[in-house]
Design an enzyme around this catalytic site. Structure first.
Site, PDB file in Angstrom:
ATOM      1  N   HIS A   1     -19.033  41.456  17.956  1.00  0.00           N
ATOM      2  CA  HIS A   1     -18.515  41.473  19.364  1.00  0.00           C
ATOM      3  C   HIS A   1     -17.015  41.269  19.054  1.00  0.00           C
ATOM      4  O   HIS A   1     -16.576  40.790  17.930  1.00  0.00           O
ATOM      5  CB  HIS A   1     -19.135  40.591  20.242  1.00  0.00           C
ATOM      6  CG  HIS A   1     -19.164  39.173  19.968  1.00  0.00           C
ATOM      7  ND1 HIS A   1     -18.120  38.284  19.491  1.00  0.00           N
ATOM      8  CD2 HIS A   1     -20.236  38.402  19.536  1.00  0.00           C
ATOM      9  CE1 HIS A   1     -18.620  37.152  19.100  1.00  0.00           C
ATOM     10  NE2 HIS A   1     -19.805  37.253  19.037  1.00  0.00           N
TER      11      HIS A   1
ATOM     12  N   CYS B   1     -22.414  35.226  14.493  1.00  0.00           N
ATOM     13  CA  CYS B   1     -22.209  36.551  14.959  1.00  0.00           C
ATOM     14  C   CYS B   1     -21.041  36.898  14.102  1.00  0.00           C
ATOM     15  O   CYS B   1     -20.441  36.323  13.478  1.00  0.00           O
ATOM     16  CB  CYS B   1     -21.770  36.638  16.419  1.00  0.00           C
ATOM     17  SG  CYS B   1     -23.380  36.543  17.602  1.00  0.00           S
TER      18      CYS B   1
END
Length: 481
Positions: A405, A421
């Site tokens: 992301h 992440c």
């Protein structure tokens, strides 16, 4: 499995033979691959219905299958003989080139650069009997016999080494087998470790044009290392090469989406509009005119391990779609995949051994998992806004709580500050979101990608349909950050 391979080759040769598709479907079914079996049965049409509902003796079916495979085996033997002959011709050609006075210090110098004079010819004439003659290059660097538009391919060419000659040899071998265009340009890709670098401006390393004699090919080199000069480029080649590269990326994106769709749903979409629907069915984040033009031709040929693109390219009107590529078919032959390098803090978008993009990323050190995943969710504005902690784009990894992301902390790129992440810059994650279809394979590993960042000046973008809403208003995402 050997029968499966022969039958796949047979339907490549005879895509309209419904009996061949039926037999291939039976092989897939016996191997437990029902998705591919059903696709073949659909191609078989009424043959499938006739054989499944009637009591046709098994020995009749086996006899027909044996005849089909014998046709495929015969063709394979012919191809093997042809390749052996081509190998001998190429070997003789390379030996001949060594014997006509090429500089011993650089085996890759196939021809003198344009605009230069020396005892070495400016252009090399290749033919089956190894004839060689001189041709003065024009001052504007336009090669002899230039006719627009060019046909392109790209090969690995390491400047100043003999690998340039090897790349050209592979090209000529393909030219012997395929239909020769009036003029073809060979773009040179640098090699970094095991990767070929698909940079946004690939230089023309060679041009090949039809010679004055039947079977003769004129080769013009643009290798600066070989001529120790600064050679020009064929007129208009840079612009055409850039357009060709962009088109090939678009075809690879669409074919990867087709493969991922088929893997998930055990069938292929019947229209391009089935791929660019709203969340969560946004296999493609928008489309392009190239996708719209080529979908019907490429719909039966998704990029996967069993891709059945015709070996000799396409024909008729379909061939015109791909005339800009040597061999009249899409350049990329492997689906797009994502590789995350934890040691280098890089995220690569690859097709086989070709590295299309190499982005800088932020990670979470040991908190970032290793392994293989798929893009299971692609969502715009995962926090409900474009400047949230996950930025404007999010791509979830399988059914985990990890994602690729954006970030509102750009200084964390290159560091291990997340909870696991993968963080990306805004312009990088938005381009990746458009290029990597839903279902794209993601491998997280270490020390496999080059250090150098590789992104184009002009980013890839697709055309978003007003009806395609890729946000998820029902949920605010809380991946590990």
């Amino acid at each position: 499995m050997k029968n499966l391979l022969y039958l796949k080759r047979y339907v490549k040769m005879h895509p309209d033979n419904r009996m061949g598709w039926y037999l291939l479907g039976k092989e897939y079914e016996s191997d437990g691959q029902m998705g591919k079996a059903n696709y073949c049965y659909n191609r078989a049409g009424d043959i499938y219905e006739a054989f499944e509902q009637s009591q046709i003796p098994a020995d009749v079916l086996k006899q027909y299958e044996a005849e089909v495979m014998e046709v495929a085996r015969t063709r394979e033997r012919k191809i093997r003989r042809r390749r052996n002959i081509m190998f001998v011709v190429l070997l003789l050609f390379l030996l001949t080139m060594r014997s006509i006075g090429l500089p011993a210090a650089d085996d890759s110098q196939m021809a003198q650069a344009p605009g230069q004079t020396s005892s070495t010819d400016d252009a090399t004439h290749l033919s089956g009997n190894g004839n060689h003659s001189a041709a003065q290059a024009e001052s504007d660097a336009t090669p002899p016999g230039y006719h627009a538009p060019l046909s392109f391919t790209a090969v690995a060419i390491a400047a100043g080494s003999s690998s340039a000659g090897n790349g050209l040899s592979q090209y000529i071998a393909q030219q012997i087998q395929d239909t020769q265009p009036e003029l073809a340009a060979v773009l040179g890709m640098e090699q970094s470790g095991n990767w070929l670098l698909w940079k946004h401006t690939l230089p023309v390393a060679y041009t090949l044009a039809e010679g004055s004699k039947p079977g003769q090919i004129d080769v013009q080199s643009y290798n600066a290392k070989a001529c120790r000069c600064k050679p020009g480029q064929p007129a208009g080649a840079s612009t055409q090469a850039g357009s060709w590269m962009q088109e090939q990326e678009q075809l690879a994106i669409m074919q990867t989406a087709l493969a991922n769709y088929e893997t998930t749903r055990a069938e292929l979409p019947t229209a391009l509009g089935e791929l660019d629907r709203s969340f969560p069915s946004n296999w493609l984040s928008g489309t392009t005119p190239v996708m719209n033009t080529s979908f019907s031709a490429l719909q039966p040929y998704p990029l996967d391990d069993s891709a059945m693109v015709p070996e000799q390219g396409f024909s008729g009107d379909t061939q015109k779609l791909f005339a800009s590529t040597l061999g009249n078919r899409p350049y990329f032959t492997k689906p797009l995949e994502i590789i995350v390098d934890k040691k280098k803090h890089r995220l690569g978008l690859v097709s086989g051994s070709i590295l299309l993009r190499n982005y800088p990323i932020g990670l979470g050190g040991d908190r970032t998992p290793t392994g293989t995943f798929r893009l299971s969710i692609k969502v715009m504005n995962p926090n409900g806004k474009s400047n949230g902690e996950f930025g404007s784009r999010g791509m979830q990894l399988s059914d985990t709580n990890y994602a690729i992301h954006g970030t509102n902390e750009p200084d964390s790129i290159g560091a291990d500050e997340s909870l696991g992440c993968v963080r990306m810059k805004k312009e990088d994650v938005e381009e990746l979101f458009d290029m990597a279809p839903l279902g794209t394979k993601v491998t997280i590993t270490s020390d496999v990608l080059p250090d150098d960042v590789s992104v184009p000046q002009k980013r890839y973008t697709s055309t978003k349909q007003p009806s395609q809403d890729q946000t998820d208003p029902s949920r605010t995402y809380h991946w590990l950050n």
